[in-house]
Design a protein around this motif. Structure first.
Motif, PDB file in Angstrom:
ATOM      1  N   LYS A  87     -50.555  89.222  64.343  1.00  0.00           N
ATOM      2  CA  LYS A  87     -50.567  90.958  63.875  1.00  0.00           C
ATOM      3  C   LYS A  87     -51.857  91.337  63.747  1.00  0.00           C
ATOM      4  O   LYS A  87     -52.680  90.802  62.670  1.00  0.00           O
ATOM      5  N   PRO A  88     -51.846  92.466  63.816  1.00  0.00           N
ATOM      6  CA  PRO A  88     -53.041  93.789  63.602  1.00  0.00           C
ATOM      7  C   PRO A  88     -53.371  93.859  62.302  1.00  0.00           C
ATOM      8  O   PRO A  88     -52.363  93.928  61.662  1.00  0.00           O
ATOM      9  N   TYR A  89     -54.383  94.040  61.486  1.00  0.00           N
ATOM     10  CA  TYR A  89     -54.073  94.676  59.893  1.00  0.00           C
ATOM     11  C   TYR A  89     -54.150  95.970  60.125  1.00  0.00           C
ATOM     12  O   TYR A  89     -53.929  96.725  60.658  1.00  0.00           O
ATOM     13  N   VAL A  90     -52.631  96.215  59.279  1.00  0.00           N
ATOM     14  CA  VAL A  90     -51.933  97.644  58.841  1.00  0.00           C
ATOM     15  C   VAL A  90     -52.862  98.033  57.429  1.00  0.00           C
ATOM     16  O   VAL A  90     -51.743  97.158  56.538  1.00  0.00           O
ATOM     17  N   PRO A  91     -53.333  99.541  57.113  1.00  0.00           N
ATOM     18  CA  PRO A  91     -53.413  99.330  55.309  1.00  0.00           C
ATOM     19  C   PRO A  91     -52.212  99.627  54.934  1.00  0.00           C
ATOM     20  O   PRO A  91     -51.426  99.915  55.637  1.00  0.00           O
TER      21      PRO A  91
END
Length: 91
Positions: free
Chosen positions: A24-28
């Motif tokens: 999964k992409p990093y989400v702040p």
């Protein structure tokens, strides 16, 4: 023995490829989180200029078009000067 090693290598490569498919992409956590800092030092004249322009933008919210235009134009200028496309995002 060599064929078995080759099969094992393909097996490992397949597992690695499969694990990347589910990454999964990093989400702040918030919009305030800093993801990257520009490579400027505080003593750099360009850093001081950009900081001044950002402060002007914050201090005069009723004159947004002029302040945004100045800051965005400076970032566009950096793209031309340095050829660094991420400055387009800042603009």
């Amino acid at each position: 023995m060599r064929i078995g090693g080759l099969r094992f290598g393909f097996y490992i490569a397949g597992l690695l490829a499969a694990s990347l498919c589910f990454a999964k992409p990093y989400v702040p956590a918030s919009d305030q989180q800093v993801l990257e800092r520009l490579p400027f030092q505080a003593s750099d004249p360009l850093a001081r200029e950009l900081s001044r322009l950002r402060i002007e933008l914050q201090q005069d919210p009723h004159n947004l078009p002029a302040a945004i235009k100045k800051l965005a134009n400076r970032y566009y200028g950096l793209v031309v000067e340095e050829g660094d496309p991420p400055y387009l995002d800042f603009a």
